[in-house]
Design an enzyme around this catalytic site. Sequence first.
Site, PDB file in Angstrom:
ATOM      1  N   PRO A   1      12.903  -2.635   1.901  1.00 44.65           N
ATOM      2  CA  PRO A   1      11.426  -3.283   2.411  1.00 44.65           C
ATOM      3  C   PRO A   1      11.725  -4.342   2.810  1.00 44.65           C
ATOM      4  O   PRO A   1      11.358  -5.429   2.713  1.00 44.65           O
ATOM      5  CB  PRO A   1      11.142  -2.777   1.509  1.00 44.65           C
ATOM      6  CG  PRO A   1      12.105  -3.171   0.562  1.00 44.65           C
ATOM      7  CD  PRO A   1      12.809  -2.476   0.377  1.00 44.65           C
ATOM      8  N   CYS A   2      12.049  -4.639   4.443  1.00 47.08           N
ATOM      9  CA  CYS A   2      12.549  -5.679   5.403  1.00 47.08           C
ATOM     10  C   CYS A   2      10.520  -6.313   5.585  1.00 47.08           C
ATOM     11  O   CYS A   2      10.862  -7.448   5.982  1.00 47.08           O
ATOM     12  CB  CYS A   2      13.370  -5.197   6.250  1.00 47.08           C
ATOM     13  SG  CYS A   2      12.593  -3.942   7.427  1.00 47.08           S
TER      14      CYS A   2
END
Length: 281
Positions: free
Chosen positions: A247-248
């Site tokens: 989850p950048c």
Amino acid sequence: MKEQEIINYNRIAAAIDYIRQHFREQPGLETIAEKVHLSPFHFQRLFTEWAGTSPKKFLQYISVQHAKRILKGNESATLFDTAHETGLSGTSRLHDLFVNIEGMTPAEYKNGGKDLSINFSFAESPFGNLIVASTDKGVCYMAFEDDEQRALEGLSAKFPGAAFQRKLDMLQQNALFIFQSDWSKLPEIKLHLKGTAFQLKVWEALLRIPMGGLSTYGQIAQQLGSPNASRAVGTAIGSNPVAFLIPCHRVIQSTGAIGGYMWGSTRKTAIIGWEGAKAGI
């Protein structure tokens, strides 16, 4: 996606883009609906079905004030606190939600992945179409892209020497379950990633940010014990080869501004608001 679903998502994206650009004005339902050529009633229903919340509530989830509150709470939060907040039984379960990351060996990606056999397929998500690809050990690539040819070009650029086959396998199917609302039944997701030791450490750190949570480049650097490495952290985050699973999108600027995203800032805003609504924070 079916044609109507594509139209619906494009309308949602246009609305979110308008909300993102005019959030300081707190635009009302009628104004936003007019921008996407829908009646207020139909827009409200469409948006609520997609986001799980009203446009007004969504506007709160993507506000700078909300982001700052989340970031401030993260300053003193431990990994155990994070696991507890997400309703999990312990810290280890937090990682089980997502991923078992295995880094590729130099032999596996030398000469552009010459000896790798990679399956790929195209799929739908609440945030547009995507391509997902896997080796026999795990998912190695996932990216948002509506155009299949461009999606394939992006994959082949990562592994120019690999052998590709269009095939949906169980590794990909397990990964795609991440877009379901009920994560309690999420199967194990295996990733097989090409990256340096530092990049892998950064990507693993991103997995500790819970759904609905946010962090900054500086906070990630602190967690890794390298407080002066914010720029290197940013580079590693920008090199993330697996959209959404790693989850950048949950890493934003310290000011609370959402910032850039490899797959578009409007999509990043959509994901952050969607996750905030699902987490109910």
